[in-house]
Design a protein around this motif. Sequence first.
Motif, short mmCIF file in Angstrom:
data_model
loop_
_atom_site.label_atom_id
_atom_site.label_comp_id
_atom_site.label_asym_id
_atom_site.label_seq_id
_atom_site.Cartn_x
_atom_site.Cartn_y
_atom_site.Cartn_z
N HIS A 187 -40.76 51.23 -22.23
CA HIS A 187 -40.32 49.84 -22.05
C HIS A 187 -40.63 49.02 -23.30
O HIS A 187 -39.81 48.25 -23.79
N GLU A 188 -41.86 49.18 -23.80
CA GLU A 188 -42.27 48.39 -24.96
C GLU A 188 -41.61 48.87 -26.25
O GLU A 188 -41.33 48.07 -27.14
N GLU A 189 -41.36 50.19 -26.35
CA GLU A 189 -40.63 50.69 -27.52
C GLU A 189 -39.25 50.04 -27.57
O GLU A 189 -38.76 49.66 -28.63
N VAL B 272 -43.54 40.37 -29.67
CA VAL B 272 -43.48 41.48 -28.70
C VAL B 272 -44.90 41.87 -28.30
O VAL B 272 -45.73 42.15 -29.18
N CYS B 273 -45.17 41.88 -27.01
CA CYS B 273 -46.50 42.29 -26.52
C CYS B 273 -46.48 43.79 -26.26
O CYS B 273 -45.70 44.27 -25.43
N ILE B 274 -47.31 44.53 -26.98
CA ILE B 274 -47.37 45.98 -26.79
C ILE B 274 -48.78 46.41 -26.38
O ILE B 274 -49.76 45.75 -26.68
N GLN C 86 -46.46 41.68 -13.94
CA GLN C 86 -46.71 40.25 -13.83
C GLN C 86 -47.08 39.57 -15.15
O GLN C 86 -47.03 38.33 -15.23
N THR C 87 -47.45 40.32 -16.17
CA THR C 87 -47.95 39.69 -17.40
C THR C 87 -46.91 38.75 -18.00
O THR C 87 -47.23 37.64 -18.40
N GLY C 88 -45.65 39.18 -18.05
CA GLY C 88 -44.60 38.36 -18.64
C GLY C 88 -44.41 37.04 -17.90
O GLY C 88 -44.29 35.98 -18.52
N1 LIG Z 1 -53.37 44.67 -23.04
C1 LIG Z 1 -52.11 44.30 -23.33
N2 LIG Z 1 -51.78 44.01 -24.61
C2 LIG Z 1 -50.51 43.64 -24.93
N3 LIG Z 1 -49.52 43.55 -24.04
C3 LIG Z 1 -49.80 43.83 -22.76
C4 LIG Z 1 -51.10 44.21 -22.32
N4 LIG Z 1 -51.06 44.42 -20.99
C5 LIG Z 1 -49.79 44.20 -20.61
N5 LIG Z 1 -49.02 43.85 -21.67
C6 LIG Z 1 -47.57 43.57 -21.70
O1 LIG Z 1 -47.14 43.21 -20.40
C7 LIG Z 1 -46.19 44.15 -19.90
C8 LIG Z 1 -46.31 44.25 -18.41
O2 LIG Z 1 -47.61 44.67 -18.05
P1 LIG Z 1 -48.17 44.56 -16.56
O3 LIG Z 1 -48.02 43.16 -16.10
O4 LIG Z 1 -49.61 45.00 -16.69
O5 LIG Z 1 -47.38 45.51 -15.74
C9 LIG Z 1 -46.46 45.42 -20.69
O6 LIG Z 1 -45.33 46.26 -20.73
C10 LIG Z 1 -46.80 44.84 -22.06
O7 LIG Z 1 -45.62 44.46 -22.75
#
Ligand SMILES: Nc1ncnc2c1ncn2[C@@H]1O[C@H](COP(=O)(O)O)[C@@H](O)[C@H]1O
Lengths: 252, 320
Positions: A38-40, A5-7, A128-130
């Motif tokens: 969301h992350e919780e 899980v990325c938090i 977009q991170t996922g």
């Molecule tokens: N610095 C970070 N460290 C860990 N997970 C991250 C980080 N940035 C974004 N994420 C993960 O990517 C999701 C979407 O982030 P974003 O693409 O920035 O809207 C977040 O809810 C986290 O689960």
Amino acid sequence: MEICVCIKRYPSLGSAIVLTEDGMAIDTDKLGFTLSPHEECAVEAAVQLKEEHGGTVTLVTLGPEGVEEQIREQFAIGADRAIWVRSETTDVDPQAAAAALGDAIEADGTAFDLILLGSESADNANAQTGVRLAHRLGRPVATAVKGMTIADGTATVERAVGTMREVYTVPLPAVVTVKDGLNIPRYPSVPGRIKARKKPIEEVAGNLADPRIELIGLTVPVRESKGAQDLGAGDEAADALVDVMKQIGVLS
Amino acid sequence: MIIVYVDHDRGEIDPLSFQVVSAARTLDDDVQAVVVGPNAEKCADELGNFGVRTVHHGTHDRIADYTPLASARAVLDVMDRLTPRAVFAAGTPRGSEVLAHIAAIRDLPLVTECSAIELTGPDTAEVTRARWGGNLLERSKVSAQVLLATIQAHAFAATEDPGAAQIEAFDVPVTDADLVVGIVDRTGAQASGVGLAEAKVVVSGGRGMDGPEAFAMLEELADILGGAVGCSRVVTSAGWRPHAEQVGQTGTKVAPELYLAFGISGATQHIAGCKSAKTLIAVNTDAQAPIMTHADYAVVDNLHTLLPALIEKARAAKGA
Ligand SMILES: Nc1ncnc2c1ncn2[C@@H]1O[C@H](COP(=O)(O)O)[C@@H](O)[C@H]1O
Ligand SMILES: Cc1cc2nc3c(=O)[nH]c(=O)nc-3n(C[C@H](O)[C@H](O)[C@H](O)COP(=O)(O)OP(=O)(O)OC[C@H]3O[C@@H](n4cnc5c(N)ncnc54)[C@H](O)[C@@H]3O)c2cc1C
């Protein structure tokens, strides 16, 4: 099941945002920190899957000093170990952040069946991170889900659209990004908190690519106080409220 | 030239896409749309109304319903042929993920939630985008030959420019891997969520409700006013009400004529969901609660004693 899980650590904003003098960041001097709902929900889902199928829950986070607080909090509800990718700030270009998270997950070498993220970060909403992580690792991805069940190596996920739910299936190993409302995250128990102290956090150096999105500045949109009209209390207030509702046409 | 990926469900365009097309037209006269899947040809007439003159319609006999990665492949195919300066989409779940796929495949930056965009050079742009659910604005410079952006809802008005759109049909080049994740089914929602986003009146409760029982009074009041019940996150995370009723940054965004907040403190993440209300009434025992700075009318009182009187008087006024 091996679940990752990325938090991310966020400032607890309260009722007003105060910026640093140069207007380039939120002034967090007086603020506490938290996770996003969301992350919780993502961590809660991971812990529930572990309880059902066995395995371990690994947290991955990219950020500066202090993030241990959020990691231990999630250890207390049942996550087992964490990888802390050290960086100067959490406010990282999303392309660079996704690549650094991907590096860390690859370097760790665990064959994760499922990697969970929030659908969008609470502060930046890059959303977009996922998807970037999924491409980087060559895995299928489903995004913004509010329902998830796992059976026979497949995740069946639901996305709320208006009053309907769209159903998707995703073969594991996969990446899924989740939304608040997926479940009700539990509160940490006292034994959970005690165990959390001993769970391992592995620290790795973050190697961040040059940002392609460069911050020029932040502003807090001015919202003038509407100067609320005081309607009093008790029966007097109830009468006044009825008058207001008639006036604006919602009661007739 | 700017390409807009148009989010539609079996031919029904998400109206936010018309705002996106209009935003693109403020930057470039030549705005072309990409629609994917069966039934999408229906979209051309409506898009023509909003100034789109070319609609690229991608199909494949294996694309039966919305398939995120196949949609991204369709846009990529058109991008490769026409080399647009920018590709936009609405910040809907579909628009967001299709652009994220494109960004990931081409290793391009993607800016989301944009409320202003300026193309400052052949490969630079400046954008204003919403952070923290619109409580903070970011101004940024983006370096990319193709600017990928999603547009914030309601930041741009949908402006008509009636005309005919020509349909250019093409085969989407897809591989097996592109078809792995797609819609397999649709189900109805829980009835409780229905109508909150569109409701004219939202009667909302927070921690001050002290438990699920008092929500019966909010249901009663909502019923009299023809409105919907909402709540804060404290309420959903305590399990007092379903998440479909949560208003805020990670819940539903509402824009009613009247928002009634009972025992809600007014955290920024809650305000993110109700700041578009025309009139906001706050009922709170604390005159200093942050919600008061967003309220048009304030009642500093205990909601548990106020609500029965209010319900009685509102019902009487309705009957009268
Ligand atoms: N610095 C970070 N460290 C860990 N997970 C991250 C980080 N940035 C974004 N994420 C993960 O990517 C999701 C979407 O982030 P974003 O693409 O920035 O809207 C977040 O809810 C986290 O689960
Ligand atoms: C990233 C992130 C996203 C979030 N998203 C959301 C979201 O989408 N929606 C959301 O709501 N929250 C969200 N939150 C949580 C938010 O920060 C607040 O914690 C939450 O909104 C507080 O809910 P509340 O106002 O009900 O409770 P509190 O802040 O505890 O306020 C309760 C209020 O009730 C008043 N009160 C108490 N008793 C009475 C009484 N008898 N009569 C009248 N008034 C009374 C008190 O004076 C107080 O003002 C999010 C948080 C984070 C970090």
